[in-house]
Write a protein that holds these residues in place. Sequence first.
Motif, PDB file in Angstrom:
ATOM      1  N   THR A  36       4.638   2.272 -14.335  1.00  0.00           N
ATOM      2  CA  THR A  36       5.309   2.675 -14.737  1.00  0.00           C
ATOM      3  C   THR A  36       7.098   2.980 -14.796  1.00  0.00           C
ATOM      4  O   THR A  36       7.282   4.083 -16.017  1.00  0.00           O
ATOM      5  N   ILE A  37       6.304   2.180 -14.442  1.00  0.00           N
ATOM      6  CA  ILE A  37       8.569   2.176 -13.968  1.00  0.00           C
ATOM      7  C   ILE A  37       9.419   1.481 -14.210  1.00  0.00           C
ATOM      8  O   ILE A  37       8.789  -0.004 -14.574  1.00  0.00           O
ATOM      9  N   GLY A  38      10.901   2.058 -15.382  1.00  0.00           N
ATOM     10  CA  GLY A  38      11.157   0.662 -15.386  1.00  0.00           C
ATOM     11  C   GLY A  38      12.242   0.217 -14.688  1.00  0.00           C
ATOM     12  O   GLY A  38      12.524   0.183 -13.980  1.00  0.00           O
ATOM     13  N   VAL A  39      12.916  -0.580 -15.359  1.00  0.00           N
ATOM     14  CA  VAL A  39      13.638  -2.206 -14.783  1.00  0.00           C
ATOM     15  C   VAL A  39      14.763  -0.951 -14.394  1.00  0.00           C
ATOM     16  O   VAL A  39      15.784  -2.029 -13.348  1.00  0.00           O
ATOM     17  N   LYS A  40      14.884  -0.509 -14.914  1.00  0.00           N
ATOM     18  CA  LYS A  40      16.518   0.482 -14.835  1.00  0.00           C
ATOM     19  C   LYS A  40      16.160   1.908 -14.457  1.00  0.00           C
ATOM     20  O   LYS A  40      16.764   2.947 -14.599  1.00  0.00           O
ATOM     21  N   ASP A  41      15.157   2.375 -13.983  1.00  0.00           N
ATOM     22  CA  ASP A  41      14.913   3.272 -13.592  1.00  0.00           C
ATOM     23  C   ASP A  41      15.197   3.967 -12.259  1.00  0.00           C
ATOM     24  O   ASP A  41      14.808   3.675 -11.172  1.00  0.00           O
ATOM     25  N   THR A  42      16.976   4.129 -12.201  1.00  0.00           N
ATOM     26  CA  THR A  42      17.035   4.370 -10.945  1.00  0.00           C
ATOM     27  C   THR A  42      17.067   5.484 -10.036  1.00  0.00           C
ATOM     28  O   THR A  42      16.630   5.020  -8.730  1.00  0.00           O
ATOM     29  N   LEU A  43      16.037   6.094 -11.227  1.00  0.00           N
ATOM     30  CA  LEU A  43      15.485   7.870  -9.787  1.00  0.00           C
ATOM     31  C   LEU A  43      14.494   7.431  -9.909  1.00  0.00           C
ATOM     32  O   LEU A  43      14.487   7.358  -8.354  1.00  0.00           O
ATOM     33  N   ALA A  44      13.791   6.239 -10.510  1.00  0.00           N
ATOM     34  CA  ALA A  44      12.349   6.092  -9.433  1.00  0.00           C
ATOM     35  C   ALA A  44      12.714   4.534  -8.540  1.00  0.00           C
ATOM     36  O   ALA A  44      11.966   4.694  -6.889  1.00  0.00           O
ATOM     37  N   LEU A  45      13.081   3.963  -8.439  1.00  0.00           N
ATOM     38  CA  LEU A  45      13.481   2.757  -7.617  1.00  0.00           C
ATOM     39  C   LEU A  45      13.879   3.762  -5.978  1.00  0.00           C
ATOM     40  O   LEU A  45      14.141   3.722  -5.067  1.00  0.00           O
ATOM     41  N   SER A  46      15.302   5.067  -7.004  1.00  0.00           N
ATOM     42  CA  SER A  46      15.476   5.954  -5.549  1.00  0.00           C
ATOM     43  C   SER A  46      14.230   6.986  -4.825  1.00  0.00           C
ATOM     44  O   SER A  46      14.807   6.696  -3.599  1.00  0.00           O
ATOM     45  N   SER A  47      13.505   7.215  -5.795  1.00  0.00           N
ATOM     46  CA  SER A  47      12.784   8.022  -4.659  1.00  0.00           C
ATOM     47  C   SER A  47      11.779   7.043  -4.388  1.00  0.00           C
ATOM     48  O   SER A  47      11.317   7.197  -2.761  1.00  0.00           O
ATOM     49  N   ILE A  48      11.776   5.777  -4.214  1.00  0.00           N
ATOM     50  CA  ILE A  48      11.060   4.504  -4.084  1.00  0.00           C
ATOM     51  C   ILE A  48      11.612   4.613  -2.062  1.00  0.00           C
ATOM     52  O   ILE A  48      10.972   4.344  -1.460  1.00  0.00           O
ATOM     53  N   GLU A  49      13.036   4.171  -2.283  1.00  0.00           N
ATOM     54  CA  GLU A  49      13.298   4.279  -1.180  1.00  0.00           C
ATOM     55  C   GLU A  49      12.876   5.187  -0.480  1.00  0.00           C
ATOM     56  O   GLU A  49      12.744   4.801   0.751  1.00  0.00           O
ATOM     57  N   ALA A  50      13.692   6.457  -0.918  1.00  0.00           N
ATOM     58  CA  ALA A  50      12.841   7.576   0.122  1.00  0.00           C
ATOM     59  C   ALA A  50      11.732   8.055   1.281  1.00  0.00           C
ATOM     60  O   ALA A  50      11.316   7.706   1.566  1.00  0.00           O
ATOM     61  N   GLY A  51      10.824   7.348  -0.020  1.00  0.00           N
ATOM     62  CA  GLY A  51       8.869   7.553  -0.116  1.00  0.00           C
ATOM     63  C   GLY A  51       9.411   6.427   1.209  1.00  0.00           C
ATOM     64  O   GLY A  51       8.767   6.927   2.176  1.00  0.00           O
ATOM     65  N   LEU A  52       9.762   5.244   1.535  1.00  0.00           N
ATOM     66  CA  LEU A  52       9.734   4.327   2.171  1.00  0.00           C
ATOM     67  C   LEU A  52      10.494   4.354   3.406  1.00  0.00           C
ATOM     68  O   LEU A  52       9.896   4.574   4.699  1.00  0.00           O
ATOM     69  N   GLU A  53      11.656   5.323   3.484  1.00  0.00           N
ATOM     70  CA  GLU A  53      12.106   5.922   4.911  1.00  0.00           C
ATOM     71  C   GLU A  53      11.510   6.203   5.242  1.00  0.00           C
ATOM     72  O   GLU A  53      12.111   6.850   6.828  1.00  0.00           O
ATOM     73  N   LYS A  73       0.238  -1.293  -0.088  1.00  0.00           N
ATOM     74  CA  LYS A  73      -0.321   0.234  -0.112  1.00  0.00           C
ATOM     75  C   LYS A  73       1.038   1.255  -0.156  1.00  0.00           C
ATOM     76  O   LYS A  73       0.941   2.545  -0.447  1.00  0.00           O
ATOM     77  N   LEU A  74       2.127   1.232   1.015  1.00  0.00           N
ATOM     78  CA  LEU A  74       2.700   2.399   0.885  1.00  0.00           C
ATOM     79  C   LEU A  74       3.669   2.623  -0.692  1.00  0.00           C
ATOM     80  O   LEU A  74       3.575   3.291  -1.333  1.00  0.00           O
ATOM     81  N   LEU A  75       3.189   1.467  -1.383  1.00  0.00           N
ATOM     82  CA  LEU A  75       4.607   1.490  -2.830  1.00  0.00           C
ATOM     83  C   LEU A  75       3.121   2.722  -3.771  1.00  0.00           C
ATOM     84  O   LEU A  75       4.446   3.185  -4.389  1.00  0.00           O
ATOM     85  N   ILE A  76       2.026   1.526  -4.010  1.00  0.00           N
ATOM     86  CA  ILE A  76       0.905   2.170  -4.139  1.00  0.00           C
ATOM     87  C   ILE A  76       0.864   4.052  -4.358  1.00  0.00           C
ATOM     88  O   ILE A  76       1.246   4.833  -5.400  1.00  0.00           O
ATOM     89  N   LEU A  77       0.707   3.992  -3.313  1.00  0.00           N
ATOM     90  CA  LEU A  77       0.798   5.829  -2.554  1.00  0.00           C
ATOM     91  C   LEU A  77       1.717   6.300  -2.675  1.00  0.00           C
ATOM     92  O   LEU A  77       1.661   7.476  -3.597  1.00  0.00           O
ATOM     93  N   ASN A  78       2.825   5.867  -3.549  1.00  0.00           N
ATOM     94  CA  ASN A  78       4.397   7.065  -3.987  1.00  0.00           C
ATOM     95  C   ASN A  78       4.308   6.821  -5.049  1.00  0.00           C
ATOM     96  O   ASN A  78       4.648   7.845  -5.448  1.00  0.00           O
ATOM     97  N   GLN A  79       4.082   5.481  -5.982  1.00  0.00           N
ATOM     98  CA  GLN A  79       4.484   5.816  -6.998  1.00  0.00           C
ATOM     99  C   GLN A  79       3.755   4.660  -8.068  1.00  0.00           C
ATOM    100  O   GLN A  79       2.846   3.931  -7.397  1.00  0.00           O
ATOM    101  N   GLU A  80       3.799   4.713  -9.394  1.00  0.00           N
ATOM    102  CA  GLU A  80       2.206   4.623 -10.252  1.00  0.00           C
ATOM    103  C   GLU A  80       3.339   3.383 -11.044  1.00  0.00           C
ATOM    104  O   GLU A  80       5.001   3.323 -12.010  1.00  0.00           O
ATOM    105  N   LEU A  81       4.184   2.194  -9.917  1.00  0.00           N
ATOM    106  CA  LEU A  81       4.781   0.563 -10.261  1.00  0.00           C
ATOM    107  C   LEU A  81       4.577   0.856 -11.174  1.00  0.00           C
ATOM    108  O   LEU A  81       5.856  -0.233 -12.129  1.00  0.00           O
TER     109      LEU A  81
END
Length: 239
Positions: free
Chosen positions: A67-84, A57-65
Amino acid sequence: YYMMKLYRFGGLVSVLTLVVVAFVFAQWRNGQRKIARVEVSFAENRRDFLDVEMVNKLLILNQELSTIGVKDTLALSSIEAGLEAYAVVWNAEVFTSPSRVLTVSVEERIPLLRIIGKETYYVDIEAVKVPLSDHFTAHVPLFFGTPSEKQTEALVGFMQKINTDDFLKKEIVQIEDQDGDYLLKIRSYDFIIEWGEFTSFEQKAVKLKTLCKYLDAVEEKPDFTRINLKYNQQVIASS
């Protein structure tokens, strides 16, 4: 002859250019491949505050999963920051695999002390406020009072010392602020301990453990309800 060599060289350049373009395009296409599924894991299998459904649920709130590419490092970093940013999460690591699996590893904060004052919450080893949970209660000592930031840091330092001592770690159940002095209650004995300030830890700990060892050894227990450890080389008992 020279024209033939030039022609061959130009052909080679063209072929190399096509190879490079094809490689870059393949890398770009690979990076654009969308996430197929998400796997959530917990460090040391500790899931006191969160579960897989809550993290999703937290992931869905923070990102539209989707639409994320497997090598979208900016999006992955954003997910980490959102969880933390969520108070109970100490660390989050997010990465993808070639099979388009998004792996999310979550490490929760570990309560060190429960504060009961104007607010009620836990604090962890970094003196960070951790909210209570509806489905989990941490078995940690209680602190009665409303500590300032500086006082919270002092409490955390005190609890770290407590937790390095097997006897005190098992016994300390309550700490109360009384105008800058601290009163302690322990599990196996009925008396209140006037600890004073968080100073001279080793000396006070030795005095307390010596007294408890003595009480365990005698048949007739002394009649007192309070002991004072604040004075050097003394334990003062009172009713």
